[in-house]
Every structure is written in structure tokens, then in C-alpha cells.
Design an enzyme around this catalytic site. Structure first.
Site, mmCIF file in Angstrom:
data_model
loop_
_atom_site.group_PDB
_atom_site.id
_atom_site.type_symbol
_atom_site.label_atom_id
_atom_site.label_comp_id
_atom_site.label_asym_id
_atom_site.label_seq_id
_atom_site.Cartn_x
_atom_site.Cartn_y
_atom_site.Cartn_z
ATOM 1 N N GLY A 1 -2.491 -1.483 -7.387
ATOM 2 C CA GLY A 1 -1.371 -2.419 -7.402
ATOM 3 C C GLY A 1 -1.567 -3.523 -8.432
ATOM 4 N N HIS B 1 0.842 -1.204 0.000
ATOM 5 C CA HIS B 1 0.000 0.000 0.000
ATOM 6 C C HIS B 1 0.876 1.252 0.000
ATOM 7 C CE1 HIS B 1 -2.718 -2.902 2.310
ATOM 8 N NE2 HIS B 1 -3.478 -2.564 1.281
HETATM 9 P P1 AMP Z 1 -6.391 -3.709 -0.568
HETATM 10 O O1 AMP Z 1 -6.230 -2.957 0.708
HETATM 11 O O2 AMP Z 1 -6.000 -5.152 -0.465
HETATM 12 O O3 AMP Z 1 -7.720 -3.482 -1.243
HETATM 13 O O4 AMP Z 1 -5.314 -3.094 -1.575
HETATM 14 C C1 AMP Z 1 -5.318 -1.715 -1.884
HETATM 15 C C2 AMP Z 1 -4.402 -1.486 -3.054
HETATM 16 O O5 AMP Z 1 -3.079 -1.911 -2.730
HETATM 17 C C3 AMP Z 1 -4.816 -2.281 -4.303
HETATM 18 O O6 AMP Z 1 -4.663 -1.471 -5.460
HETATM 19 C C4 AMP Z 1 -3.848 -3.434 -4.292
HETATM 20 O O7 AMP Z 1 -3.599 -3.975 -5.564
HETATM 21 C C5 AMP Z 1 -2.607 -2.760 -3.726
HETATM 22 N N1 AMP Z 1 -1.695 -3.770 -3.165
HETATM 23 C C6 AMP Z 1 -2.009 -4.735 -2.265
HETATM 24 N N2 AMP Z 1 -0.931 -5.522 -2.030
HETATM 25 C C7 AMP Z 1 0.070 -5.046 -2.826
HETATM 26 C C8 AMP Z 1 1.424 -5.442 -3.047
HETATM 27 N N3 AMP Z 1 1.962 -6.478 -2.420
HETATM 28 N N4 AMP Z 1 2.149 -4.724 -3.932
HETATM 29 C C9 AMP Z 1 1.597 -3.660 -4.580
HETATM 30 N N5 AMP Z 1 0.336 -3.244 -4.412
HETATM 31 C C10 AMP Z 1 -0.414 -3.927 -3.548
#
Ligand code: AMP
Length: 277
Positions: free
Chosen positions: A144, A34
Site C-alpha cells: 500500500g 488490506h
Molecule cells: P500492515 O498490516 O499495516 O503491515 O499493512 C499491510 C499492507 O497493507 C501494507 O502494504 C500497507 O501499506 C497496506 N495498507 C495499510 N493500510 C492501507 C490503506 N489505508 N490503504 C492501502 N493500503 C494500506
């Protein structure tokens, strides 16, 4: 850094922000993945807004909505350090009134991969992201590659519905041993944490085979499956070798591909992917 929850407070704060505004939507319980998005937004935009919202409509009835990890205090401290201007942390009741009845749906792109295994998931994602975009009114939004299909679906929605927003997709952040960072990794016990390395290990093997000239979609899927099946704690839900634009499963010879998978390690469902070509 300010934190708001109601939409009118958000709009009031939004008026005072310097343009361009960069926006990072999250479900909180933040990690370096994040924060990599936040840093990209900080580097490219005059103001940065982060939303923290565990969105109930993108979880299926048997999924982990209620036990999904939450820690707004810790997240706020991390975001303060990154120089974020504004956090939007609404409640489900603020986002979805009792008579809510408008949904945003992307059609073909959500029928495969995650969409096929998580019915209704992307309808929840695109609806909430549309609402978040209409709240924050950013010029740029950061996602991401970890959620590869989500990134493709959001780009489609932005184009189809004329959101004046530039979608930026940032690379997957991994632990030094290869495990892709995820808020769900904290469900893993030490033995499962070790077993979870099988996802990135299988992708690495397929990527190396592609590097050596392997172009058969079937062979690439087989490389992934052979490695995944050798891990006793892993239960494969799917592996895919798909077109990175249409997300359709590939056959025969490929020149570029999105390799992706969902694998249960114990009760924890993990996803990972890599792009070839
Ligand atoms: P989430 O909180 O899981 O909904 O993720 C929020 C954002 O962070 C989304 O755009 C995800 O794709 C991105 N994200 C989550 N994990 C990773 C990671 N390991 N590397 C890069 N981006 C990430």
C-alpha cells in the site's frame, strides 16, 4: 482456503497453486485498505496468498508490539469472502529461531522519514519480507502507498537482491471523511478519531496549494505544520516534503514531491502521505 503456519506446510501448499501467484503481506486485523490489495491480487493473479504476521523485529522496544490488535478468526472470514487461496500465519518462534542471525538491510533509503524515527524498523521489515517472499515465491507482491517509504524500500530490495517479483503499489484507502485506514485507528477514542482528521486535512490543503502553483518546499511544509499545530490533540513528530525516489528532504522549488508525516494523536502514532506532481 487453507491456513498454514510452518514453512514446510507452506511450501507443500504452494506447489499446488496455479500460477501466477499474487502475495499480500499483512500484520492482520484487516480493513478495507488490506482488502484493496487482496482484490488487486485477485484481479491480476491465478492464486492469492496472504500472510498474517505481527513481526516483532520491526517494532521498537517502546512500540506497540504486544498490544497490536490481532484477530485471526475475523481476518480468515474476510479473506475467505475475497476468494483468497492460502493464508500463511506463522508464529514469531517459527519465523525467528533462537539462533537467528541473518538480516536484510537497505542502506540510504532507510535513513530518513520513518527510518530516522524508528531505528531498526526497516531492518525488521526487509528481513521479514525477504523471508515471506522466499516462503511464498510469488510472481507479484502487493503493497500500500499508505506506507510510502516501505514501498520504496521494498522495491529497492527486490531490485538489489534479484527477487523475481513484480512489486505493485496500490493507492491509500480512506474513510469517507479522509482518515487513512489503519489497524491502529482502533486505539483512538471518539475525540481523538475526530482530531485525527487533521492529517488528511493538512495534506489536502498542501495539495490544493500545489494545484494553485505553490512550488516552494518550505511553504508546503509550513502549510502542513500550520494546520497540524492548530489541532490541540495532535503532536507532530515530523512533516516532510521529500523526493519521491531518493526520499531526501527537498529545498527550494520542487516539481514533484512526497508529502509525508507522523503525528501522535494522544498516544497513537499515525502516518499519512500524498504524492504531488
Ligand atoms: P500492515 O498490516 O499495516 O503491515 O499493512 C499491510 C499492507 O497493507 C501494507 O502494504 C500497507 O501499506 C497496506 N495498507 C495499510 N493500510 C492501507 C490503506 N489505508 N490503504 C492501502 N493500503 C494500506
Amino acid at each position: 482456503m487453507k491456513t498454514v503456519s510452518a514453512i514446510h506446510d507452506l511450501w507443500n501448499e504452494r506447489k499446488q497453486l496455479a500460477e501466477p501467484v499474487g502475495f499480500v503481506p499483512t500484520m492482520g486485523y484487516l480493513h478495507e485498505g488490506h482488502l484493496s490489495l487482496v482484490r488487486a491480487a485477485r484481479a491480476e493473479c491465478a492464486s492469492v496468498v496472504v500472510s498474517i504476521f505481527v513481526n516483532p523485529t520491526q517494532f521498537g522496544p517502546s512500540e506497540d508490539f504486544s498490544r497490536y490488535p490481532r484477530d485471526l478468526e475475523r481476518d480468515s472470514a474476510l479473506l475467505e469472502k475475497e476468494g483468497v487461496d492460502l493464508i500463511w500465519a506463522p508464529t514469531p518462534e517459527l519465523m525467528y529461531s533462537s539462533d537467528f542471525q541473518t538480516w536484510v538491510e537497505v542502506d540510504q533509503l532507510t535513513k530518513t522519514l520513518e527510518g530516522e524515527r524508528r531505528p531498526g524498523h526497516f531492518r525488521g521489515v526487509t528481513t521479514v519480507v525477504a523471508k515471506l517472499f522466499n516462503g511464498v515465491l510469488p510472481q507479484k507482491a502487493y503493497f500500500g502507498q499508505k506506507d510510502a517509504q516501505q514501498a520504496v524500500v521494498i522495491r529497492r530490495m527486490v531490485q538489489d537482491l534479484n527477487f523475481p517479483i513484480d512489486v505493485v503499489v496500490c493507492p491509500i484507502v480512506r474513510e469517507p471523511d479522509g482518515l487513512a485506514l489503519s489497524s491502529r485507528n482502533q486505539y483512538l477514542n471518539p475525540q481523538e478519531r475526530q482530531a485525527a482528521l487533521v492529517l488528511s486535512r493538512s495534506l489536502k490543503a498542501a495539495k490544493e496549494a500545489f494545484g494553485r502553483g505553490e512550488r516552494s518546499a518550505d511553504s508546503l511544509r509550513e502549510i502542513l505544520l500550520n494546520i497540524l499545530h492548530a489541532e490541540p490533540l495532535a503532536r507532530v513528530q515530523y512533516v516532510s516534503c521529500s523526493d519521491p525516489v531518493t526520499l531526501q528532504e527537498q529545498k527550494g522549488e520542487i516539481s514533484r514531491s512526497l508529502l509525508s508525516m507522523a503525528v501522535y494523536i494522544g498516544n497513537t502514532r499515525l502516518i499519512d502521505n500524498c504524492l504531488l506532481g
